[in-house]
Design an enzyme around this catalytic site. Structure first.
Site, PDB file in Angstrom:
ATOM      1  CG  ASN A 241     125.504  27.155 101.021  1.00 48.12           C
ATOM      2  OD1 ASN A 241     124.688  27.896 101.564  1.00 48.12           O
ATOM      3  ND2 ASN A 241     125.246  25.891 100.745  1.00 48.12           N
TER       4      ASN A 241
ATOM      5  CE1 TYR B 231     118.142  20.620  96.638  1.00 47.24           C
ATOM      6  CE2 TYR B 231     118.201  18.300  96.014  1.00 47.24           C
ATOM      7  CZ  TYR B 231     118.841  19.444  96.446  1.00 47.24           C
ATOM      8  OH  TYR B 231     120.184  19.421  96.690  1.00 47.24           O
ATOM      9  CE1 TYR B 232     108.113  19.025  98.523  1.00 42.07           C
ATOM     10  CE2 TYR B 232     110.020  19.486  99.914  1.00 42.07           C
ATOM     11  CZ  TYR B 232     108.930  18.697  99.599  1.00 42.07           C
ATOM     12  OH  TYR B 232     108.652  17.571 100.357  1.00 42.07           O
TER      13      TYR B 232
ATOM     14  CB  ALA C  33     135.074  11.852 105.051  1.00 43.35           C
TER      15      ALA C  33
ATOM     16  N   GLY D 235     140.257  14.204 103.960  1.00 47.51           N
ATOM     17  CA  GLY D 235     141.212  15.192 103.474  1.00 47.51           C
ATOM     18  C   GLY D 235     140.998  15.509 102.013  1.00 47.51           C
ATOM     19  CB  ALA D 236     141.464  17.791  99.858  1.00 48.34           C
TER      20      ALA D 236
ATOM     21  N   GLY E 183     127.015  21.487 103.048  1.00 52.28           N
ATOM     22  CA  GLY E 183     127.553  22.839 102.959  1.00 52.28           C
ATOM     23  C   GLY E 183     129.045  22.927 103.205  1.00 52.28           C
ATOM     24  CB  ALA E 184     131.488  20.702 104.872  1.00 56.63           C
TER      25      ALA E 184
ATOM     26  CG  ASP F 219     128.497  24.481  98.946  1.00 49.31           C
ATOM     27  OD1 ASP F 219     128.826  23.929  97.872  1.00 49.31           O
ATOM     28  OD2 ASP F 219     127.385  24.344  99.473  1.00 49.31           O
TER      29      ASP F 219
END
Length: 306
Positions: free
Chosen positions: A42, A112-113, A238, A240-241, A264-265, A267
């Site tokens: 991703n 998961y598999y 969620a 900010g950073a 995925g956000a 990534d």
């Protein structure tokens, strides 16, 4: 003329994601949409979308899913020349279960598999292949995550080899990506290992929930005290950073956008920040770019940006 722009190489497992077309319990879902997934893959696609020359080092099965994943990389402008094809082991996959939330967004749960997948046989030999070693020798940045060493002993050895290799001016980027299901029964080992990789990285990404689970704190200042070694440290949540470049610190709020689903956000956020530092943006500029690219992953139930 050869392209001399900075090269980013992402190392980790690519997966098939089967996403139901409707948010409902899996037992009620009859139709699923196939998509590319896997944290490092991703990130690679998002880096390429930001104009960064990008390649992936990994392994897939000699099956339709593996061929699809490699084709998706190429279609998104990512070099797949160092993705090995395993004649026996299958390509890993996961099924996403979607549940509607009261605010109109969708909560995604991953099933998961991937046990015994082709990528679980990642090893130092994978990195030493002619195609992979040529890319790694050119790389301005290598990106990986805490998922890879959880896959197998050989994948952990490959991750160790990445961190042990002489770096010169090359940066090593590490995303915590804590996956409890992959460390079940060996959680303490996994946490200690991830902390060790974090200290050896040049760029460290962690969500606040992952930081709390693995390091026992989500406070950005405390995280910086625990991990002074990485030049860049990003603590995301969620809203900010917080970003550090050495002793410099800045905060940025997340952009106000409609959220469909969040997988995925992180990534995409990492890719945006890495694209920023590779192209010479400031800390605040790189952080802004990270938020802009992350919004593209928030707008759908796919794991990667288009």
């Amino acid at each position: 003329m050869p392209d001399t722009s900075p090269l980013a190489v992402c190392v980790g497992e690519g997966l098939i994601s089967l996403v139901p077309v409707a948010a409902a319990p899996l037992e009620d879902c009859k139709t699923f949409r196939r998509s590319l997934a896997g944290a490092e893959w991703n990130t690679a696609i998002a880096l390429a979308s930001a104009g960064i020359r990008t390649a992936v080092v990994s392994r897939v099965g000699d099956d339709g899913f593996g061929r699809f994943l490699r084709s998706e990389l190429r279609d998104h402008g990512v070099d797949d020349s160092a993705v090995e094809v395993d004649p026996d082991a299958p390509t890993g996959l996961y099924v996403k279960e979607l549940s509607p939330l009261p605010d109109g967004s969708i909560d995604g749960t991953m099933h998961y598999y991937r046990k015994g997948s082709a990528a679980s046989a990642l090893s130092p030999g994978t990195l030493a292949s002619p195609a992979a070693s040529a890319l790694l020798d050119q790389a301005a940045l290598v990106h990986t995550s805490g998922i890879t060493p959880a896959l197998s002993a050989s994948a952990r050895a490959a991750q160790d080899a990445l961190f042990d290799a002489p770096r010169g001016e090359r940066l090593v980027s590490f995303d915590v990506n804590w996956r409890p299901a992959l460390w079940r029964g060996r959680e303490d080992e996994g946490k200690a290992l991830i902390a060790a990789y974090a200290r050896r990285s040049d760029v460290l990404f962690c969500t606040r929930p992952d930081a709390e689970a693995v390091f026992g704190t989500s406070d950005p200042d405390r995280l910086r005290e625990l991990f002074p070694e990485p030049r860049y440290l990003l603590a995301t949540h969620a809203r900010g950073a917080e970003a550090f470049d050495g002793s410099e610190r800045t905060h940025s709020d997340a952009l106000d956008v409609a959220v469909v689903e969040t997988i995925g956000a992180g990534d995409a956020f990492a890719a945006g920040f890495l694209a920023g530092i590779l192209t010479g943006l400031s800390l605040s500029g790189s952080l802004s770019r990270a938020h802009r690219i992350a919004t593209r992953a928030l707008a759908s139930t796919r794991d990667h940006v288009d």
